[in-house]
Design a protein around this motif. Sequence first.
Motif, PDB file in Angstrom:
ATOM      1  N   GLY A   1      -8.792   7.128  -8.742  1.00 52.37           N
ATOM      2  CA  GLY A   1      -9.322   6.526  -7.517  1.00 52.37           C
ATOM      3  C   GLY A   1     -10.345   5.440  -7.822  1.00 52.37           C
TER       4      GLY A   1
ATOM      5  N   ALA B   1      -8.500   2.360  -8.823  1.00 58.77           N
ATOM      6  CA  ALA B   1      -7.936   1.706  -7.628  1.00 58.77           C
ATOM      7  C   ALA B   1      -9.042   0.936  -6.897  1.00 58.77           C
ATOM      8  N   ALA B   2     -10.217   1.547  -6.808  1.00 61.40           N
ATOM      9  CA  ALA B   2     -11.343   0.877  -6.152  1.00 61.40           C
ATOM     10  C   ALA B   2     -11.742  -0.391  -6.908  1.00 61.40           C
TER      11      ALA B   2
ATOM     12  N   HIS C   1      -9.534  -3.131  -5.794  1.00 62.06           N
ATOM     13  CA  HIS C   1      -9.882  -3.618  -4.453  1.00 62.06           C
ATOM     14  C   HIS C   1     -11.179  -4.429  -4.459  1.00 62.06           C
ATOM     15  N   ARG C   2     -12.096  -4.072  -5.351  1.00 62.22           N
ATOM     16  CA  ARG C   2     -13.338  -4.853  -5.440  1.00 62.22           C
ATOM     17  C   ARG C   2     -13.037  -6.257  -5.979  1.00 62.22           C
TER      18      ARG C   2
ATOM     19  N   LEU D   1      -9.943  -7.774  -5.965  1.00 60.22           N
ATOM     20  CA  LEU D   1      -8.986  -8.472  -5.092  1.00 60.22           C
ATOM     21  C   LEU D   1      -9.007  -7.852  -3.703  1.00 60.22           C
ATOM     22  N   PRO D   2     -10.040  -8.130  -2.913  1.00 59.25           N
ATOM     23  CA  PRO D   2     -10.116  -7.531  -1.573  1.00 59.25           C
ATOM     24  C   PRO D   2      -8.886  -7.908  -0.740  1.00 59.25           C
ATOM     25  N   GLY D   3      -8.357  -6.945  -0.039  1.00 65.15           N
ATOM     26  CA  GLY D   3      -7.200  -7.220   0.809  1.00 65.15           C
ATOM     27  C   GLY D   3      -5.869  -7.075   0.087  1.00 65.15           C
ATOM     28  N   SER D   4      -5.918  -6.882  -1.237  1.00 69.49           N
ATOM     29  CA  SER D   4      -4.664  -6.704  -1.979  1.00 69.49           C
ATOM     30  C   SER D   4      -4.142  -5.285  -1.761  1.00 69.49           C
ATOM     31  N   THR D   5      -2.863  -5.097  -2.043  1.00 74.12           N
ATOM     32  CA  THR D   5      -2.244  -3.792  -1.819  1.00 74.12           C
ATOM     33  C   THR D   5      -1.665  -3.276  -3.120  1.00 74.12           C
ATOM     34  N   ILE D   6      -2.130  -2.114  -3.537  1.00 76.29           N
ATOM     35  CA  ILE D   6      -1.610  -1.514  -4.772  1.00 76.29           C
ATOM     36  C   ILE D   6      -0.226  -0.947  -4.478  1.00 76.29           C
ATOM     37  N   ARG D   7       0.781  -1.406  -5.220  1.00 74.63           N
ATOM     38  CA  ARG D   7       2.142  -0.896  -5.061  1.00 74.63           C
ATOM     39  C   ARG D   7       2.394   0.288  -5.994  1.00 74.63           C
ATOM     40  N   LYS D   8       1.801   0.201  -7.185  1.00 69.86           N
ATOM     41  CA  LYS D   8       1.974   1.300  -8.150  1.00 69.86           C
ATOM     42  C   LYS D   8       0.734   1.367  -9.031  1.00 69.86           C
ATOM     43  N   ILE D   9       0.261   2.546  -9.285  1.00 76.18           N
ATOM     44  CA  ILE D   9      -0.847   2.716 -10.232  1.00 76.18           C
ATOM     45  C   ILE D   9      -0.528   3.926 -11.107  1.00 76.18           C
TER      46      ILE D   9
ATOM     47  N   GLU E   1       0.298  -7.794 -12.368  1.00 82.59           N
ATOM     48  CA  GLU E   1       0.182  -6.536 -13.114  1.00 82.59           C
ATOM     49  C   GLU E   1      -1.178  -6.523 -13.785  1.00 82.59           C
TER      50      GLU E   1
ATOM     51  N   CYS F   1     -15.094   7.398  -4.796  1.00 83.96           N
ATOM     52  CA  CYS F   1     -14.439   6.558  -5.810  1.00 83.96           C
ATOM     53  C   CYS F   1     -15.018   5.140  -5.851  1.00 83.96           C
TER      54      CYS F   1
ATOM     55  N   GLU G   1     -14.912   2.875  -3.262  1.00 88.99           N
ATOM     56  CA  GLU G   1     -14.146   1.889  -2.489  1.00 88.99           C
ATOM     57  C   GLU G   1     -15.085   1.050  -1.616  1.00 88.99           C
ATOM     58  N   THR G   2     -14.882  -0.259  -1.658  1.00 87.76           N
ATOM     59  CA  THR G   2     -15.673  -1.138  -0.797  1.00 87.76           C
ATOM     60  C   THR G   2     -14.782  -1.913   0.175  1.00 87.76           C
ATOM     61  N   ASP G   3     -13.458  -1.832  -0.029  1.00 82.69           N
ATOM     62  CA  ASP G   3     -12.526  -2.527   0.872  1.00 82.69           C
ATOM     63  C   ASP G   3     -12.547  -1.794   2.210  1.00 82.69           C
TER      64      ASP G   3
ATOM     65  N   ARG H   1     -10.594  -1.557   4.575  1.00 81.11           N
ATOM     66  CA  ARG H   1      -9.352  -0.878   4.991  1.00 81.11           C
ATOM     67  C   ARG H   1      -9.389   0.607   4.610  1.00 81.11           C
TER      68      ARG H   1
ATOM     69  N   THR I   1      -4.349   6.342  -3.588  1.00 82.44           N
ATOM     70  CA  THR I   1      -4.102   7.490  -4.478  1.00 82.44           C
ATOM     71  C   THR I   1      -4.491   8.809  -3.802  1.00 82.44           C
TER      72      THR I   1
ATOM     73  N   VAL J   1       1.177   6.881  -9.160  1.00 78.03           N
ATOM     74  CA  VAL J   1       1.357   6.833  -7.708  1.00 78.03           C
ATOM     75  C   VAL J   1       2.144   5.573  -7.352  1.00 78.03           C
TER      76      VAL J   1
ATOM     77  N   ALA K   1       3.010   3.539  -4.068  1.00 74.48           N
ATOM     78  CA  ALA K   1       2.624   3.457  -2.653  1.00 74.48           C
ATOM     79  C   ALA K   1       3.718   2.715  -1.895  1.00 74.48           C
TER      80      ALA K   1
END
Lengths: 134, 208, 145
Positions: A59, A62-63, A66-67, A69-77, A108, C34, C36-38, C40, C54, C84, C86
């Motif tokens: 997690g 993943a955070a 997002h920090r 690339l704000p607004g990006s969407t993780i497809r696979k991690i 990637e 975790c 998170e700052t986004d 969403r 996740t 994962v 998504a």
Amino acid sequence: MMVEFGDEFEFQPDVSMPTVKSFTTEATRMDFWRFTDHEKARELGGLPGAIVPGIMSQGILAAAIHRFLPGSTIRKIDTIFRAPLLVDSSPTARGVVTHVDEEEGTAEIDLTLVNEAGETPVLGTAVVEVARAE
Amino acid sequence: MILDLHNHSIKSDDGRARVESYCQWIRKKEIPIDGFVLTEHRQYDDESDYRALEDEFGLRILKGSEVETEYGHVLVFGVNDDLRAAFDFTRIDLPLATVLEESGRCGAQAVPCHPGRPNVGLCAHYETRGVPEGVEIIEVASGGSRAGEDEAAAALAERHDYAGVGGSDAHIVSHIGRCATRFPREIRDEEDLVAALREGGFEAVRWT
Amino acid sequence: MDVEELKTRFVGEEFDSTEFEVKPADALAFARCCGETDPRYSDPRHPEYQAPPTFMTRFHGRRTMPEEFPEEYFQGSFDGGKTVIAHAPIPVGATLVGTSQIADVYRKTGRSGSMTFLVHRMEYRNQEGEPISTVDWKLIRKDEA
């Protein structure tokens, strides 16, 4: 795209005992001594101390994305837990962009959690759909 | 010539790096190596053809394998049909003696890797299994080592007069080029690499 | 039972289906812990508010292994990693259906010696049957010396 091959990012996650306890009680209901009790983790688990739950490490990575690339969407991690990451340690979450697909709008990313000794107890990769500039 | 002798691509079960991305990374970060060897776990990749990438990036891309023995993991360079017929690369309990002997017989070179690593390195097995015959070269600089592991490998090499090589043991793109081997001559292909290893005069180098 | 037998008997067979509620407080705490700052994931007022990608890793089915699987086989095993995928945003407050299967079993050697790897897969769908998330959990057991 907003991202280029070789771009790097990092942040210092909080893996202190209060935060890990909050994760194991409020977020996940997995309040086990190996995560929340240094002494028992050493004596009963043969561990160097209480360890950060693997899913919390994931997690955090993943955070980190997002920090960066704000607004990006993780497809696979995809994360590999190679060694214990200790609670109350000071790790650094790092990411490096290793492939950019302009057509697909994806990147990637190599991900690592590096401890104070420079070792990498957690590593992984992610595929991210990058938010396009308006 | 400097080659990073130990890396994994997405062909390995735990490898997450595309070979093209390794090349891009080396050039982007100006890592001072002239090429690298892909040593996929428990297999030899005879399908992939990296010549176009070699030309595009001006890098030498060679192939080997990392097999598993009772003494730990072993890199094998110069894999050919004879060697692939000599033992089953997919096994996790190959006899080290077989890997060493057959590599010698088939014109390949076996190099035990990350010797200081618990369980999968030579050091862990010397006391219980004895000193194996036929080891000539070991990996003394590994990008995957934890504190003290490379030092244990170097001590082992000194004690037994083994030559030492270096490799990154990269599984993700940004880990390539952490360790490598400097050779005193040009290496064009896998046969050249075996010849260079047999000639000696090389040294392990480390950047991290 | 050896690895080949485990593979033949159990890999690919769906052995559990359980409903899971994505509780708002849990999702918010997961994001906060975790880092998170986004918005969403961290701000319930955001128009695209959802659980972190996740988040579904925190759930397990009623059964962890198939009924006839030798469970002692993985007692004392450790968590080797999580993957994962998504497929869609995880809706907070929704109830998802998670189905479980063993996706793979194999052996290799590592720092811990000879090890058996078991890949446990959970696929989460919404009430309409649309895929939301796939979670692969890699369980590692040290083989006896």
